[in-house]
Design a protein around this motif. Structure first.
Motif, PDB file in Angstrom:
ATOM      1  N   PRO A 176      50.026  26.803  39.034  1.00  0.00           N
ATOM      2  CA  PRO A 176      50.760  27.848  39.750  1.00  0.00           C
ATOM      3  C   PRO A 176      51.145  28.965  38.789  1.00  0.00           C
ATOM      4  N   VAL A 177      51.163  30.197  39.302  1.00  0.00           N
ATOM      5  CA  VAL A 177      51.544  31.362  38.504  1.00  0.00           C
ATOM      6  C   VAL A 177      52.603  32.135  39.285  1.00  0.00           C
ATOM      7  N   THR A 178      53.678  32.493  38.609  1.00  0.00           N
ATOM      8  CA  THR A 178      54.728  33.305  39.208  1.00  0.00           C
ATOM      9  C   THR A 178      54.722  34.679  38.546  1.00  0.00           C
ATOM     10  N   VAL A 179      54.726  35.727  39.375  1.00  0.00           N
ATOM     11  CA  VAL A 179      54.712  37.107  38.888  1.00  0.00           C
ATOM     12  C   VAL A 179      55.998  37.776  39.332  1.00  0.00           C
ATOM     13  N   SER A 180      56.605  38.544  38.426  1.00  0.00           N
ATOM     14  CA  SER A 180      57.824  39.258  38.775  1.00  0.00           C
ATOM     15  C   SER A 180      57.766  40.683  38.232  1.00  0.00           C
ATOM     16  N   LEU A 181      58.373  41.579  39.003  1.00  0.00           N
ATOM     17  CA  LEU A 181      58.512  42.981  38.617  1.00  0.00           C
ATOM     18  C   LEU A 181      59.897  43.407  39.059  1.00  0.00           C
ATOM     19  N   GLY A 182      60.806  43.572  38.103  1.00  0.00           N
ATOM     20  CA  GLY A 182      62.184  43.811  38.480  1.00  0.00           C
ATOM     21  C   GLY A 182      62.708  42.599  39.242  1.00  0.00           C
ATOM     22  N   THR A 183      63.225  42.831  40.434  1.00  0.00           N
ATOM     23  CA  THR A 183      63.730  41.735  41.256  1.00  0.00           C
ATOM     24  C   THR A 183      62.679  41.179  42.203  1.00  0.00           C
ATOM     25  N   ALA A 184      61.514  41.824  42.274  1.00  0.00           N
ATOM     26  CA  ALA A 184      60.442  41.369  43.171  1.00  0.00           C
ATOM     27  C   ALA A 184      59.686  40.213  42.530  1.00  0.00           C
ATOM     28  N   GLN A 185      59.220  39.288  43.365  1.00  0.00           N
ATOM     29  CA  GLN A 185      58.524  38.118  42.841  1.00  0.00           C
ATOM     30  C   GLN A 185      57.448  37.659  43.818  1.00  0.00           C
ATOM     31  N   ALA A 186      56.368  37.091  43.282  1.00  0.00           N
ATOM     32  CA  ALA A 186      55.301  36.523  44.099  1.00  0.00           C
ATOM     33  C   ALA A 186      54.674  35.372  43.336  1.00  0.00           C
ATOM     34  N   THR A 187      54.014  34.464  44.047  1.00  0.00           N
ATOM     35  CA  THR A 187      53.383  33.305  43.418  1.00  0.00           C
ATOM     36  C   THR A 187      51.930  33.208  43.839  1.00  0.00           C
ATOM     37  N   ALA A 188      51.152  32.509  43.018  1.00  0.00           N
ATOM     38  CA  ALA A 188      49.733  32.282  43.300  1.00  0.00           C
ATOM     39  C   ALA A 188      49.316  31.001  42.603  1.00  0.00           C
ATOM     40  N   LYS A 189      48.129  30.521  42.912  1.00  0.00           N
ATOM     41  CA  LYS A 189      47.592  29.315  42.287  1.00  0.00           C
ATOM     42  C   LYS A 189      46.203  29.621  41.760  1.00  0.00           C
ATOM     43  N   ALA A 190      45.960  29.249  40.513  1.00  0.00           N
ATOM     44  CA  ALA A 190      44.655  29.493  39.905  1.00  0.00           C
ATOM     45  C   ALA A 190      43.586  28.630  40.568  1.00  0.00           C
ATOM     46  N   GLY A 191      42.439  29.218  40.829  1.00  0.00           N
ATOM     47  CA  GLY A 191      41.335  28.482  41.424  1.00  0.00           C
ATOM     48  C   GLY A 191      40.598  27.645  40.403  1.00  0.00           C
ATOM     49  N   LYS A 192      39.478  27.070  40.828  1.00  0.00           N
ATOM     50  CA  LYS A 192      38.684  26.221  39.938  1.00  0.00           C
ATOM     51  C   LYS A 192      38.140  26.995  38.744  1.00  0.00           C
ATOM     52  N   ASP A 193      37.907  28.287  38.935  1.00  0.00           N
ATOM     53  CA  ASP A 193      37.403  29.108  37.831  1.00  0.00           C
ATOM     54  C   ASP A 193      38.536  29.706  37.005  1.00  0.00           C
ATOM     55  N   GLY A 194      39.781  29.387  37.339  1.00  0.00           N
ATOM     56  CA  GLY A 194      40.926  29.878  36.585  1.00  0.00           C
ATOM     57  C   GLY A 194      41.484  31.199  37.092  1.00  0.00           C
ATOM     58  N   ARG A 195      40.850  31.812  38.060  1.00  0.00           N
ATOM     59  CA  ARG A 195      41.336  33.113  38.525  1.00  0.00           C
ATOM     60  C   ARG A 195      42.464  32.936  39.544  1.00  0.00           C
ATOM     61  N   TRP A 196      43.418  33.859  39.474  1.00  0.00           N
ATOM     62  CA  TRP A 196      44.517  33.870  40.442  1.00  0.00           C
ATOM     63  C   TRP A 196      44.836  35.308  40.817  1.00  0.00           C
ATOM     64  N   GLN A 197      45.437  35.492  41.971  1.00  0.00           N
ATOM     65  CA  GLN A 197      45.893  36.811  42.397  1.00  0.00           C
ATOM     66  C   GLN A 197      47.131  36.653  43.264  1.00  0.00           C
ATOM     67  N   ALA A 198      48.148  37.440  42.963  1.00  0.00           N
ATOM     68  CA  ALA A 198      49.381  37.468  43.742  1.00  0.00           C
ATOM     69  C   ALA A 198      49.620  38.887  44.233  1.00  0.00           C
ATOM     70  N   THR A 199      50.450  39.040  45.235  1.00  0.00           N
ATOM     71  CA  THR A 199      50.743  40.363  45.780  1.00  0.00           C
ATOM     72  C   THR A 199      52.250  40.563  45.808  1.00  0.00           C
ATOM     73  N   LEU A 200      52.713  41.522  45.019  1.00  0.00           N
ATOM     74  CA  LEU A 200      54.121  41.881  45.005  1.00  0.00           C
ATOM     75  C   LEU A 200      54.418  42.833  46.157  1.00  0.00           C
ATOM     76  N   PRO A 201      55.631  42.832  46.678  1.00  0.00           N
ATOM     77  CA  PRO A 201      55.962  43.769  47.756  1.00  0.00           C
ATOM     78  C   PRO A 201      55.943  45.213  47.272  1.00  0.00           C
ATOM     79  N   ALA A 202      55.761  46.116  48.219  1.00  0.00           N
ATOM     80  CA  ALA A 202      55.717  47.544  47.890  1.00  0.00           C
ATOM     81  C   ALA A 202      57.009  47.971  47.202  1.00  0.00           C
TER      82      ALA A 202
END
Length: 683
Positions: free
Chosen positions: A90-116
């Protein structure tokens, strides 16, 4: 950027190379049409192949290289953030007070989407997984613009007008950030850059090397919106539009089926791709009535002469018939090898070649590349070399300026296992063999003229990064087939919107004037390409055109007045990007009609009044018949929004305006916006 990772971890080292490029003439063939001609300055670039992505190691940086210190993220829309981690983490991304999470796939890639986010900052962007953490500091949220094209987009601030002023205190712009993508190519789309990238804060120390059009545009847009601005420059001098298009869009175009097949074969196995392409090239050559010169051993055949031992362009050899020669020259050398040396030979080095080469060793195809001044290194398939005499044969096409093999004599060699080299003995022999160069096939894995190759390495790795608009300044290298450009530009915009979003606005710079003006109406590839640019933009509600006539240079394909180009792009952006009720591109013809002995052109999108400058009537209007060579200049008159042309005794089937490589035209509106050149049928 600070990175916290497991003990003893390390970042991979990468290195780049300098280079540049400019094309002034075009080549095109049956497989890879409408490609660029000469480069005025050399780019030492080679095609990089992409192997299947491995599962990424634990010490791979979490954040993709787009997310670094001093970066800018697009405001007012969800923010995609991605990178690589251990598979399944699992990967947690934060920008200021905004936060989002994602999970790395079998190839190691992950993508999360922070709110506008609204415009602001600076922020710290953080990515955390159970085994690693990475931060990017001084990150702003504002507007991000992608700048792309060939050398006029690449041209730096230091080479533009008033550069001594722009590189002074005026460049203290800490809210403008700039990321430059280094030149690179690949035969399939990459998720990561092959060379390092980084965001820079604009200052007097950094602005000189920034793209002039890109920087001036960003600076002017910041005056309107007063938010941070991020500029991503990915441009390459001399590049064709085909090299920037996703392969999916090229498949929809005519003429590329064979070339894309060669490219796919080359991607799977370079030797097979070279062989397939060169076999096709050989068929073209023999169908043109020429002999299979690549089969001849060194010293055999007629018409061969010894070349000077010092490698330099053939225009400097002191031979009258070569002083201005632009066509195909066959060159060959011979090297005697022992059985052991032949078994150890792994590659052929030719040094820089200009422009296009097709190369054989003992009659076996080993390589072909278009890339003026690029060094050639071709892998030798096992069994290519033999004990005894070995003949290296090279067909070199030069379309403009210098041509041939040049560099140093040491640059021509057989590379051995372990890295040793055996220099090719001199003299080389040469044999000029002129053919119709307008249809010379070119390998699709080239640098500036490849199919999707620049897109794969310099655009695809940007991923779904949030953009407000894309700027496109290209076309010189495609003027050999201008009518086709409308479809290609439409395809390029569609392909990029699949990557960056369906609503991505495009701001397109129409080609300015270049070349000495003519004293009579002429057919013009540059004019026809401008018409294709105009038509593609007119058919796209999310695209705007910056008419560049009036800021070109008769003697320099790189006009220095990039400030006016940027301001005209901003004018188009006010309409297309900001939604203002303004005329985006100068006056445009709304109707072209005949009444009796006159033809009237009524213009719309006029800011203020339409004016004829420095003369009492408009210049640059032509009346034409059906076909080429039927146009004539006419004495136009201007009244309000309408230009009237007297028919006289000639045909009046079409109207052309500003139709030349370097037209002299004098219409402008009150905003100093010129009408773009056009061709229209008289109704």
């Amino acid at each position: 950027m600070s990175i916290v990772r497991p003990k003893n971890s390390c970042l991979p080292r990468e290195s780049g190379h300098p280079g540049g490029g400019l094309t002034q003439r075009r080549l095109h063939g049956p497989w890879v049409p409408a490609y660029a001609g000469k480069a005025a300055y050399i780019a030492a670039t080679t095609v990089a192949l992409l192997s299947p992505l491995p599962v990424l190691a634990a010490d791979t940086p979490l954040l993709h290289p787009m997310f670094q210190d001093h970066g800018v993220l697009q405001r007012d829309r969800p923010i995609p953030v991605w990178g690589t981690a251990k598979p399944g983490e699992p990967v947690t991304v934060s920008l200021g007070t905004a936060q989002a999470t994602a999970k790395a796939g079998k190839d190691g890639r992950w993508q999360a989407t922070l709110p506008a986010q609204t415009a602001g900052g600076p922020f710290t962007l953080t990515a955390k997984s159970p085994s690693a953490e990475q931060t990017a500091s001084d990150v702003l949220v504002g507007d991000v613009y992608l700048c792309s094209g060939q050398s006029n987009m690449e041209m730096q601030v230091r080479r533009s007008l008033d550069s001594w002023v722009e590189m002074g205190t005026r460049a203290n712009q800490p809210q403008i950030r700039y990321l430059n993508v280094q030149r690179d190519t690949a035969t399939r789309a990459r998720p990561h850059f092959g060379k390092p990238v980084s965001w820079q804060v604009t200052s007097p120390q950094t602005v000189g090397d920034m793209s002039a059009v890109c920087y001036f545009f960003g600076r002017e847009m910041r005056k309107l919106d007063e938010v941070p601005v991020g500029l991503i420059n990915t441009a390459w001098g001399g590049s064709s539009i085909e090299s920037w298009m996703p392969v999916e869009e090229l498949r929809k175009q005519p003429d590329y089926k064979d070339a894309l097949s060669f490219l796919a074969t080359y991607d799977r196995n370079p030797a097979d791709g070279v062989r397939a392409f060169v076999e096709g090239w050989q068929r073209w050559w023999t169908q043109a009535g020429q002999k299979a010169i690549w089969q001849d051993a060194y010293g055999t055949g007629e018409g061969w002469r010894d070349a000077p031992a010092t490698f330099r362009p053939w225009e400097t050899w002191g031979m009258p018939d070569m002083a201005a020669y632009n066509n195909i020259v066959w060159m060959r050398a011979s090297i005697h090898l022992t059985a052991e040396q032949a078994a150890q030979g792994v590659a052929l080095h030719l040094g820089p070649a200009d422009d296009l080469d097709v190369t054989w060793v003992n009659g076996t195809p080993v390589g072909s590349q278009y890339g003026p001044g690029d060094p050639r290194r071709y892998t030798l398939p096992p069994g290519t070399l033999k004990a005894g005499a070995n003949t290296i044969t090279v067909a070199i096409l030069d379309a403009y300026g210098d041509g041939g093999l040049y560099g140093t004599a040491e640059a021509q060699a057989i590379e051995l296992t372990g890295g040793g080299k055996l220099p090719l003995p001199t003299p080389w022999q040469f044999k000029p063999t002129p053919v119709d160069t307008s249809v010379v096939p070119q390998a699709p894995w080239g640098t500036v003229n490849g199919l999707s190759t620049i897109h794969n390495a310099m655009l695809a790795p940007i991923g779904p990064y949030g953009l407000r608009a894309a700027l496109w300044y290209q076309g010189e290298s495609n003027a050999g087939r201008p009518v086709q450009y409308q479809s290609l530009l439409t395809g390029l915009m569609a392909g990029w919107r699949r990557q960056f979003g369906p609503d991505l606005p495009f701001l397109v710079v129409q080609l300015p004037e270049w070349g000495y003006p003519q004293d009579k109406p002429m057919e013009s590839g540059w004019a026809a390409l401008r018409e294709s640019q105009r038509a593609a933009v007119a058919a796209d509600p999310k695209a705007g055109l910056a008419v560049a006539l009036g800021v070109g240079d008769w003697y320099d394909i790189h006009p220095a007045n990039k400030q006016v180009v940027a301001k005209r792009l901003v004018r188009a952006a006010r309409k297309v990007v900001r939604g203002e009720d303004v005329a985006p591109s100068g006056a445009v013809p709304a109707s072209v009609t005949r009444s009796g002995d006159t033809v009237s052109i009524r213009f719309t999108d006029i800011d203020g009044a339409l004016k004829a400058l420095s003369y009492h009537r408009p210049l640059g209007f032509e009346l034409c018949g059906e076909g080429p060579g039927t146009c004539r200049y006419v004495d136009a008159t201007l009244a309000g929004d309408t230009v009237t042309l007297p028919v006289g005794g000639g045909p009046a089937v079409r109207v052309r305006y500003c139709w030349a490589d370097s037209p002299i035209c004098n219409l402008q509106d009150s905003a100093r916006q010129p009408p773009g050149p056009f061709e229209a049928v008289v109704r």
